[in-house]
Design a protein around this motif. Structure first.
Motif, mmCIF file in Angstrom:
data_model
loop_
_atom_site.group_PDB
_atom_site.id
_atom_site.type_symbol
_atom_site.label_atom_id
_atom_site.label_comp_id
_atom_site.label_asym_id
_atom_site.label_seq_id
_atom_site.Cartn_x
_atom_site.Cartn_y
_atom_site.Cartn_z
ATOM 1 N N LEU A 56 44.684 43.293 35.560
ATOM 2 C CA LEU A 56 43.491 44.134 35.491
ATOM 3 C C LEU A 56 42.767 43.931 34.165
ATOM 4 O O LEU A 56 41.538 43.818 34.125
ATOM 5 C CB LEU A 56 43.873 45.607 35.680
ATOM 6 N N LYS A 57 43.530 43.848 33.096
ATOM 7 C CA LYS A 57 42.933 43.622 31.771
ATOM 8 C C LYS A 57 42.238 42.266 31.726
ATOM 9 O O LYS A 57 41.125 42.141 31.209
ATOM 10 C CB LYS A 57 44.016 43.709 30.690
ATOM 11 N N GLU A 58 42.874 41.241 32.293
ATOM 12 C CA GLU A 58 42.261 39.909 32.340
ATOM 13 C C GLU A 58 40.959 39.953 33.143
ATOM 14 O O GLU A 58 39.971 39.334 32.769
ATOM 15 C CB GLU A 58 43.218 38.891 32.955
ATOM 16 N N TYR A 59 40.974 40.672 34.240
ATOM 17 C CA TYR A 59 39.778 40.786 35.071
ATOM 18 C C TYR A 59 38.652 41.483 34.311
ATOM 19 O O TYR A 59 37.517 41.015 34.288
ATOM 20 C CB TYR A 59 40.096 41.550 36.358
ATOM 21 N N LYS A 60 38.983 42.597 33.662
ATOM 22 C CA LYS A 60 37.964 43.369 32.944
ATOM 23 C C LYS A 60 37.373 42.599 31.761
ATOM 24 O O LYS A 60 36.210 42.801 31.419
ATOM 25 C CB LYS A 60 38.540 44.703 32.457
ATOM 26 N N THR A 61 38.166 41.755 31.129
ATOM 27 C CA THR A 61 37.667 40.997 29.978
ATOM 28 C C THR A 61 37.033 39.669 30.391
ATOM 29 O O THR A 61 36.583 38.914 29.539
ATOM 30 C CB THR A 61 38.797 40.719 28.964
ATOM 31 N N VAL A 66 37.631 34.336 39.425
ATOM 32 C CA VAL A 66 37.402 35.070 40.666
ATOM 33 C C VAL A 66 36.836 34.107 41.702
ATOM 34 O O VAL A 66 35.952 33.307 41.400
ATOM 35 C CB VAL A 66 36.413 36.242 40.436
ATOM 36 N N TYR A 67 37.366 34.185 42.915
ATOM 37 C CA TYR A 67 36.926 33.305 43.987
ATOM 38 C C TYR A 67 36.238 34.114 45.082
ATOM 39 O O TYR A 67 36.652 35.228 45.401
ATOM 40 C CB TYR A 67 38.122 32.571 44.608
ATOM 41 N N ASP A 68 35.237 33.531 45.670
ATOM 42 C CA ASP A 68 34.565 34.102 46.831
ATOM 43 C C ASP A 68 35.505 33.968 48.028
ATOM 44 O O ASP A 68 36.249 32.987 48.131
ATOM 45 C CB ASP A 68 33.267 33.310 47.059
ATOM 46 N N HIS A 75 39.541 26.653 50.900
ATOM 47 C CA HIS A 75 40.647 26.074 50.134
ATOM 48 C C HIS A 75 41.976 26.200 50.880
ATOM 49 O O HIS A 75 42.783 25.260 50.892
ATOM 50 C CB HIS A 75 40.740 26.746 48.764
ATOM 51 N N MET A 76 42.207 27.332 51.525
ATOM 52 C CA MET A 76 43.481 27.582 52.202
ATOM 53 C C MET A 76 43.608 26.793 53.490
ATOM 54 O O MET A 76 44.724 26.553 53.957
ATOM 55 C CB MET A 76 43.644 29.074 52.498
#
Length: 78
Positions: A56-61, A66-68, A75-76
Protein backbone atom coordinates in the motif's frame (compact mmCIF):
# COMPACT_ATOMS: atom_id res chain seq x y z
CA UNK A 1 -31.56 11.12 15.44
CA UNK A 2 -32.89 10.89 18.95
CA UNK A 3 -33.95 7.71 20.74
CA UNK A 4 -37.68 8.29 20.25
CA UNK A 5 -37.28 8.84 16.51
CA UNK A 6 -35.06 5.75 16.23
CA UNK A 7 -37.61 3.59 18.03
CA UNK A 8 -40.41 4.79 15.75
CA UNK A 9 -38.38 4.29 12.55
CA UNK A 10 -36.32 1.22 13.45
CA UNK A 11 -37.71 -1.00 10.68
CA UNK A 12 -36.59 1.51 8.05
CA UNK A 13 -33.36 2.50 9.80
CA UNK A 14 -31.88 -0.99 9.79
CA UNK A 15 -31.86 -0.89 5.99
CA UNK A 16 -29.25 1.86 6.22
CA UNK A 17 -25.52 1.23 6.34
CA UNK A 18 -25.09 3.12 9.61
CA UNK A 19 -26.68 5.71 11.86
CA UNK A 20 -26.16 7.31 15.25
CA UNK A 21 -28.69 7.65 18.07
CA UNK A 22 -28.56 10.58 20.43
CA UNK A 23 -30.06 11.47 23.77
CA UNK A 24 -30.18 15.10 24.86
CA UNK A 25 -27.98 16.03 21.91
CA UNK A 26 -25.20 13.53 22.68
CA UNK A 27 -24.52 10.36 20.71
CA UNK A 28 -25.32 7.35 22.90
CA UNK A 29 -25.26 4.61 20.29
CA UNK A 30 -24.20 3.77 16.77
CA UNK A 31 -25.64 1.19 14.41
CA UNK A 32 -23.40 -0.40 11.79
CA UNK A 33 -24.76 -2.87 9.26
CA UNK A 34 -23.29 -6.34 9.04
CA UNK A 35 -21.67 -5.42 5.71
CA UNK A 36 -20.04 -2.33 7.26
CA UNK A 37 -18.70 -4.35 10.21
CA UNK A 38 -17.32 -7.06 7.91
CA UNK A 39 -15.63 -4.36 5.79
CA UNK A 40 -14.07 -2.81 8.92
CA UNK A 41 -12.78 -6.18 10.08
CA UNK A 42 -11.31 -6.90 6.65
CA UNK A 43 -9.63 -3.50 6.62
CA UNK A 44 -8.13 -4.07 10.08
CA UNK A 45 -6.85 -7.49 9.01
CA UNK A 46 -5.26 -6.03 5.87
CA UNK A 47 -3.66 -3.16 7.76
CA UNK A 48 -2.26 -5.68 10.25
CA UNK A 49 -0.48 -7.54 7.43
CA UNK A 50 3.06 -6.13 6.97
CA UNK A 51 3.22 -7.28 3.33
CA UNK A 52 -0.03 -5.52 2.50
CA UNK A 53 0.96 -2.29 4.27
CA UNK A 54 4.29 -2.30 2.42
CA UNK A 55 2.49 -2.74 -0.91
CA UNK A 56 0.00 0.00 0.00
CA UNK A 57 2.84 2.38 0.84
CA UNK A 58 4.54 1.59 -2.48
CA UNK A 59 1.28 2.25 -4.30
CA UNK A 60 0.66 5.55 -2.52
CA UNK A 61 4.19 6.80 -3.21
CA UNK A 62 3.99 5.83 -6.89
CA UNK A 63 6.68 3.17 -6.61
CA UNK A 64 4.34 0.32 -7.57
CA UNK A 65 3.79 -0.49 -11.23
CA UNK A 66 0.08 -0.55 -12.07
CA UNK A 67 -1.36 -2.50 -14.98
CA UNK A 68 -4.62 -2.02 -16.84
CA UNK A 69 -6.95 -5.06 -16.63
CA UNK A 70 -6.87 -5.44 -20.41
CA UNK A 71 -3.05 -5.45 -20.33
CA UNK A 72 -3.06 -8.17 -17.69
CA UNK A 73 -5.53 -10.30 -19.66
CA UNK A 74 -3.34 -9.95 -22.75
CA UNK A 75 -0.19 -10.80 -20.79
CA UNK A 76 -1.77 -13.77 -18.99
CA UNK A 77 -3.11 -15.33 -22.20
CA UNK A 78 0.39 -15.73 -23.70
Amino acid sequence: MNVTEAQAKLNKLIDQDSFAISRHGKVVGVYLSRDRIEALIETMELLGDPEFTRALKEYKTGKMKVYDAAELDKHMSK
